[in-house]
Enzyme design. Structure first.
Site, PDB file in Angstrom:
ATOM      1  N   ASN A  49      -3.062  -5.071   3.535  1.00  0.00           N
ATOM      2  CA  ASN A  49      -2.946  -5.623   4.884  1.00  0.00           C
ATOM      3  C   ASN A  49      -2.165  -6.930   4.781  1.00  0.00           C
ATOM      4  O   ASN A  49      -2.725  -7.994   4.519  1.00  0.00           O
ATOM      5  CB  ASN A  49      -4.330  -5.845   5.486  1.00  0.00           C
ATOM      6  CG  ASN A  49      -5.059  -4.546   5.751  1.00  0.00           C
ATOM      7  OD1 ASN A  49      -4.770  -3.853   6.723  1.00  0.00           O
ATOM      8  ND2 ASN A  49      -5.991  -4.203   4.865  1.00  0.00           N
ATOM      9  N   GLU A  50      -0.859  -6.831   4.969  1.00  0.00           N
ATOM     10  CA  GLU A  50       0.040  -7.953   4.786  1.00  0.00           C
ATOM     11  C   GLU A  50      -0.003  -8.892   5.997  1.00  0.00           C
ATOM     12  O   GLU A  50      -0.603  -8.569   7.031  1.00  0.00           O
ATOM     13  CB  GLU A  50       1.468  -7.424   4.585  1.00  0.00           C
ATOM     14  CG  GLU A  50       1.650  -6.553   3.344  1.00  0.00           C
ATOM     15  CD  GLU A  50       1.728  -7.350   2.046  1.00  0.00           C
ATOM     16  OE1 GLU A  50       1.297  -8.527   2.031  1.00  0.00           O
ATOM     17  OE2 GLU A  50       2.199  -6.787   1.043  1.00  0.00           O
ATOM     18  N   PRO A  51       0.624 -10.079   5.885  1.00  0.00           N
ATOM     19  CA  PRO A  51       0.704 -10.983   7.032  1.00  0.00           C
ATOM     20  C   PRO A  51       1.202 -10.262   8.275  1.00  0.00           C
ATOM     21  O   PRO A  51       2.149  -9.476   8.232  1.00  0.00           O
ATOM     22  CB  PRO A  51       1.714 -12.042   6.558  1.00  0.00           C
ATOM     23  CG  PRO A  51       1.511 -12.094   5.076  1.00  0.00           C
ATOM     24  CD  PRO A  51       1.233 -10.678   4.674  1.00  0.00           C
ATOM     25  N   SER A  74      -1.003  -8.401  10.032  1.00  0.00           N
ATOM     26  CA  SER A  74      -1.982  -7.339  10.288  1.00  0.00           C
ATOM     27  C   SER A  74      -3.006  -7.790  11.323  1.00  0.00           C
ATOM     28  O   SER A  74      -3.386  -8.966  11.373  1.00  0.00           O
ATOM     29  CB  SER A  74      -2.701  -6.950   8.993  1.00  0.00           C
ATOM     30  OG  SER A  74      -1.790  -6.405   8.053  1.00  0.00           O
TER      31      SER A  74
END
Length: 639
Positions: free
Chosen positions: A162-164, A166
């Site tokens: 869950n990257e920036p 998300s």
């Protein structure tokens, strides 16, 4: 009262944090929690539903679970697992797949029913992924949710993938990986270009439904993002901050990962302190940097308004504290890194005697010496110390394939010009080229290619050391066995590595050792090489008088620099000396322009070194000390 003190100490922390002495102790704790859940569920004749993570962080947790199974009878027959994520596309048999990781580290060593193992499928067609993700969520929900979810944290603040950006209610889905995440994975794939751009990940909303959430982080690389996750504002830019909203979360950290939390980094802001020399120096330099004032201009109000009133009362008046720290910093500066002969050395970082020291500069890779301390290296030689350099590894994994071919092509052309036989060289070249054309990402090179790449690094290191002023008999290539695997994953250190180091030390009997102390390198080689030196010296210090009088200085520069308050010796470099250091780095042509494993710093190594040396000098200048062009910094290791 103790509880009130703890609350005050942790008042900047927005979720529960437990800090352990080292990763092993923390991992044993987490494994014990998982085992307790499994046993409790067994007693109730229920399934234990575990959410599992991959990467380096949980490896020791899985090793302990395997030990508990084999030695203490912990059964996994009632366990159902769901992994957080998988690269996409990714075959389950690929070395980099999380299926392979989980089998290698856990599932192949316990009695779990493989039908109870669930890992996102990296082989799906794109149009099949949404349905798969919904089914993944439904399986977890039908089982009553996860009993525990263990997490690592990426340097972007991602949990799972869950990257920036998300959303906090996101579910299992296909995502695009952040560039930093791909750079961090480059070592496992043999280069960033081979790292998949996408992954299937469990969502933050899915993670939140777990009955317990445990996020683990080890080492100083994670300290910065841990501070943001624990003390920062909730933001989609740092997805781990969403965990502040959970009532069931705990961060399990080692001391290094926790080192930038306020209670450890600037403890005077949250509690009364024992003001020893080390903490006083750190606090005064911090205050000067915070206020952008020279040390000698700090006032009593400055101390009082920034949590340092206790220091002013106990050690004051404030001006005396400032003078004391200023003088201590001033005494770290020396143009004589081997000690100044016939001088009072009571206020100098190095001993005056012997006037001409035997010195070994240990270099983990074949270029760390000139990148990190090239100016000091040259200065030691110029000041007539008996300087040796020892390259601990061949560095043969960090050479581009086309460079290896180019050197063999040169050899063929040279042999032809000289009228020498070429048949075997042609055969070698054709075999190398055929292998490279079909080479898979991260595939181990043939022994011949490894040899060529190692010789390239050896030639460059020799040229650099000669440029610094050494004769060939003072240049040593150790080829420590732990490294010589031909792949990024190295072998465990053995007695052979330590004995090679002992033999060299016994032969030279140095009064002074320099060794790489920047353990942030993405290869992990620096810390391994440093520990080998420590093991060798531990043996020698028991029996050898010279070893008890030998000083060990740590250098940095290739990957990070020492903080100003840590520095114990600062060697100023003139503009001409800085330029000469750059020329020594330029001898390492295979590492110039674009290194195979550059880490997350896009600058070339010579540029990193130049900038960091100038930044160190600027830091001293801003504190009110003399202004130099550049400085190389060192910290003494206390045996």
């Amino acid at each position: 009262m103790a509880r009130l003190n703890l609350l005050e100490e942790t008042r900047f922390e927005k979720l529960p944090v437990s800090v352990f002495e080292n990763p092993k102790a923390a991992s044993l704790h987490v494994a014990g929690r998982i085992a307790a859940i499994i046993r409790k569920k067994q007693d109730a004749a229920e399934h234990a539903v575990l959410g599992l993570a991959t990467g380096a962080t949980p490896v020791a947790v899985y090793a302990e679970l395997v030990r508990l199974h084999k030695e203490e009878g912990l059964s996994f027959k009632n366990v159902i697992t769901f992994n957080l994520d998988e690269y996409y596309p990714m075959g389950p048999d690929a070395a980099q797949s999380y299926v392979s990781f989980m089998n290698d580290n856990l599932f192949d060593h316990i009695d779990i029913d493989k039908n109870n193992v669930h890992i996102p499928d990296g082989t799906l067609k794109l149009e099949e992924i949404p349905a798969f993700c919904l089914a993944y969520e439904k399986k977890i929900g039908d089982l009553g949710g996860l009993d525990i979810q263990i997490l690592g944290i990426g340097r972007t603040g991602h949990i799972g993938f869950n990257e920036p950006g998300s959303a906090p209610n996101s579910g299992t889905r296909l995502v695009t990986l952040d560039d930093l995440t791909r750079r961090d994975a480059a070592r496992d794939f043999g280069g960033k270009s081979f790292v998949p751009t996408k992954a299937i990940t469990m969502g933050i909303g899915t993670i939140f439904k777990a009955k317990e959430i445990v996020l683990m982080a080890w080492n100083r690389k994670k300290a910065s993002i841990i501070k943001k996750a624990v003390e920062g504002e909730i933001s989609s830019e740092v997805p781990a901050t969403y965990l502040q909203l959970s009532d069931n979360v705990e961060f399990i950290l080692d001391k290094d990962a926790a080192s930038l939390l306020t209670r450890f980094d600037t403890p005077w802001l949250v509690k009364d302190c024992i003001w020893d020399e080390v903490l006083t120096r750190k606090a005064v330099i911090w205050l000067a940097n915070t206020l952008k004032k020279p040390i000698l201009k700090l006032t009593e109000d400055d101390f009082n308004n920034h949590g340092m009133a206790q220091l002013a009362v106990e050690k004051g008046p404030v001006y005396n504290i400032n003078i004391h720290i200023f003088n201590k910093l001033q005494h770290t500066i020396t143009g004589w890194p081997g000690g100044k002969p016939n001088a009072d050395d009571s206020q100098r970082p190095e001993r005056a005697e012997p006037a001409h020291k035997r010195v070994i500069i240990f270099s983990p890779h074949p270029d760390d010496d000139v990148i990190s301390m090239g100016g000091t290296f040259i200065r030691l030689v110029d000041q007539q110390h008996d300087v040796h350099v020892a390259y601990q590894t061949s560095g043969n994994t960090a050479v581009w394939d086309d460079d290896a071919l180019r050197f063999v092509e040169f050899s063929i052309d040279f042999a032809e010009k000289m009228g020498m036989p070429q048949t075997e060289l042609h055969m070698l070249y054709n075999n190398m080229r055929s292998f490279i054309e079909q080479k898979r990402p991260n595939q181990v090179d043939t022994p011949e290619i490894q040899t060529v790449k190692g010789l390239i690094r050896k030639g460059e290191a020799t040229a650099g050391a000669r440029y610094a002023g050494l004769e060939d008999d003072h240049i040593h290539f150790m080829a420590l066995p732990f490294y010589e695997t031909g792949k990024n994953q190295k072998n465990p250190v053995t007695n052979a590595d330590v004995q090679i180091t002992i033999d060299l030390l016994q032969r030279i009997k140095p009064e002074q050792i320099f060794a790489a102390g920047d353990f942030e390198d993405p290869h992990g080689t620096h810390i391994v090489c440093f520990n080998i030196i420590l093991q060798a010296m531990a043996v020698l210090r028991e029996t050898e008088a010279w070893a008890q009088d030998c000083w060990l200085w740590m250098y940095r520069g290739a990957w990070l620099e020492f903080e100003t308050h840590e520095i114990e010796m600062a060697v100023p470099l003139s503009p001409q000396e800085l330029e000469k250091k750059k020329y020594a780095i330029f001898k390492h042509q295979s590492q110039k322009d674009r290194a195979v494993f550059p880490g997350d710093d896009s600058r070339e190594f010579w540029k990193r070194a130049e900038d960091r040396n100038r930044e160190t000098a600027k830091a001293y200048d801003e504190l009110g000390l003399a202004e130099y062009e550049a400085m190389e910094a060192f910290v003494r290791w206390k045996f």
